[in-house]
Design a protein around this motif. Structure first.
Motif, mmCIF file in Angstrom:
data_model
loop_
_atom_site.group_PDB
_atom_site.id
_atom_site.type_symbol
_atom_site.label_atom_id
_atom_site.label_comp_id
_atom_site.label_asym_id
_atom_site.label_seq_id
_atom_site.Cartn_x
_atom_site.Cartn_y
_atom_site.Cartn_z
ATOM 1 N N VAL A 1 77.819 92.555 54.752
ATOM 2 C CA VAL A 1 78.669 92.676 53.903
ATOM 3 C C VAL A 1 79.233 94.322 54.879
ATOM 4 O O VAL A 1 80.693 95.238 54.772
ATOM 5 C CB VAL A 1 78.395 92.566 52.786
ATOM 6 N N LEU A 2 78.083 95.368 55.717
ATOM 7 C CA LEU A 2 77.896 96.133 55.593
ATOM 8 C C LEU A 2 79.061 96.052 57.207
ATOM 9 O O LEU A 2 79.372 97.310 57.287
ATOM 10 C CB LEU A 2 76.557 96.967 55.784
ATOM 11 N N LYS A 3 77.847 95.380 57.825
ATOM 12 C CA LYS A 3 79.237 95.052 59.549
ATOM 13 C C LYS A 3 80.217 94.868 58.998
ATOM 14 O O LYS A 3 81.182 95.584 59.740
ATOM 15 C CB LYS A 3 78.000 94.548 59.946
ATOM 16 N N LEU A 4 80.740 93.763 58.157
ATOM 17 C CA LEU A 4 81.851 93.660 57.580
ATOM 18 C C LEU A 4 82.772 94.533 57.559
ATOM 19 O O LEU A 4 84.264 94.667 57.821
ATOM 20 C CB LEU A 4 81.840 92.275 56.723
ATOM 21 N N CYS A 5 82.395 95.054 56.016
ATOM 22 C CA CYS A 5 83.592 96.271 55.685
ATOM 23 C C CYS A 5 83.386 97.437 56.289
ATOM 24 O O CYS A 5 84.608 97.880 56.696
ATOM 25 C CB CYS A 5 83.272 96.168 54.341
ATOM 26 N N ASP A 6 82.413 98.137 56.825
ATOM 27 C CA ASP A 6 82.043 99.890 57.301
ATOM 28 C C ASP A 6 82.510 99.366 58.888
ATOM 29 O O ASP A 6 82.450 100.547 59.171
ATOM 30 C CB ASP A 6 80.889 100.638 56.756
ATOM 31 N N LEU A 7 81.823 98.837 59.236
ATOM 32 C CA LEU A 7 81.866 98.972 60.817
ATOM 33 C C LEU A 7 83.274 97.904 61.316
ATOM 34 O O LEU A 7 83.663 98.092 62.003
ATOM 35 C CB LEU A 7 80.731 98.159 61.368
ATOM 36 N N GLU A 8 83.794 96.950 60.457
ATOM 37 C CA GLU A 8 84.758 95.992 61.166
ATOM 38 C C GLU A 8 85.960 96.915 60.437
ATOM 39 O O GLU A 8 87.355 96.004 61.261
ATOM 40 C CB GLU A 8 84.585 94.553 61.160
ATOM 41 N N GLY A 9 85.967 97.489 58.563
ATOM 42 C CA GLY A 9 87.203 97.866 58.119
ATOM 43 C C GLY A 9 87.455 96.479 57.911
ATOM 44 O O GLY A 9 88.955 96.767 57.792
ATOM 45 N N LEU A 10 86.866 95.711 57.628
ATOM 46 C CA LEU A 10 87.517 94.392 56.489
ATOM 47 C C LEU A 10 87.872 94.960 55.201
ATOM 48 O O LEU A 10 86.628 95.611 55.235
ATOM 49 C CB LEU A 10 86.764 93.368 56.615
ATOM 50 N N ALA B 1 86.225 90.092 53.652
ATOM 51 C CA ALA B 1 84.903 89.922 53.597
ATOM 52 C C ALA B 1 84.368 88.656 52.690
ATOM 53 O O ALA B 1 83.244 88.141 53.525
ATOM 54 C CB ALA B 1 84.030 91.303 53.668
ATOM 55 N N GLY B 2 84.838 88.914 51.926
ATOM 56 C CA GLY B 2 83.914 88.097 50.831
ATOM 57 C C GLY B 2 84.618 85.960 51.402
ATOM 58 O O GLY B 2 84.168 85.688 51.712
ATOM 59 N N GLU B 3 86.127 85.909 52.205
ATOM 60 C CA GLU B 3 85.944 85.590 52.232
ATOM 61 C C GLU B 3 85.742 84.315 53.962
ATOM 62 O O GLU B 3 85.282 83.577 53.676
ATOM 63 C CB GLU B 3 88.085 84.885 52.848
#
Length: 100
Positions: A42-51, A56-58
């Motif tokens: 979740v750190l990767k999806l939200c902070d790195l990929e900017g989702l 991210a939940g999906e």
């Protein structure tokens, strides 16, 4: 009353290594902070990929609220490790399903 069983979480790939620590200090002499695979994802999806948290939940198959709790926990653990010079230990969670 017991809590509801945890939902299985989908995470892509594997952990990059088993630990992230300051250079030059043996792991056994450092305080160790456990960062679970779903927290790292979740750190990767939200902070790195900017989702957004909904996106991210999906991708992970969980609710936005779960993403929010995981993200808060991951950020707190990461900041603690960076500020205090502790080691982050990457742990697999028994409910985390790996995607190839």
């Amino acid at each position: 009353m017991s809590p509801r069983p945890r939902k299985q979480r989908c995470c892509e790939g594997g952990c990059p290594s088993s630990a992230f620590k300051p250079v030059g200090i043996p792991l056994r002499s450092l305080r160790q902070i456990m960062l679970f695979r779903d927290e790292l994802e979740v750190l990767k999806l939200c902070d790195l990929e900017g989702l957004f948290q909904e996106q991210a939940g999906e991708r992970m198959g969980v609710s936005r609220g779960t993403v929010q709790r995981l993200l808060a926990s991951a950020r707190q653990k990461t900041a603690d490790a960076l500020v205090s010079g502790a080691a982050l230990i990457f742990e697999e969670d028994e409910l985390t399903e790996k995607k190839a």
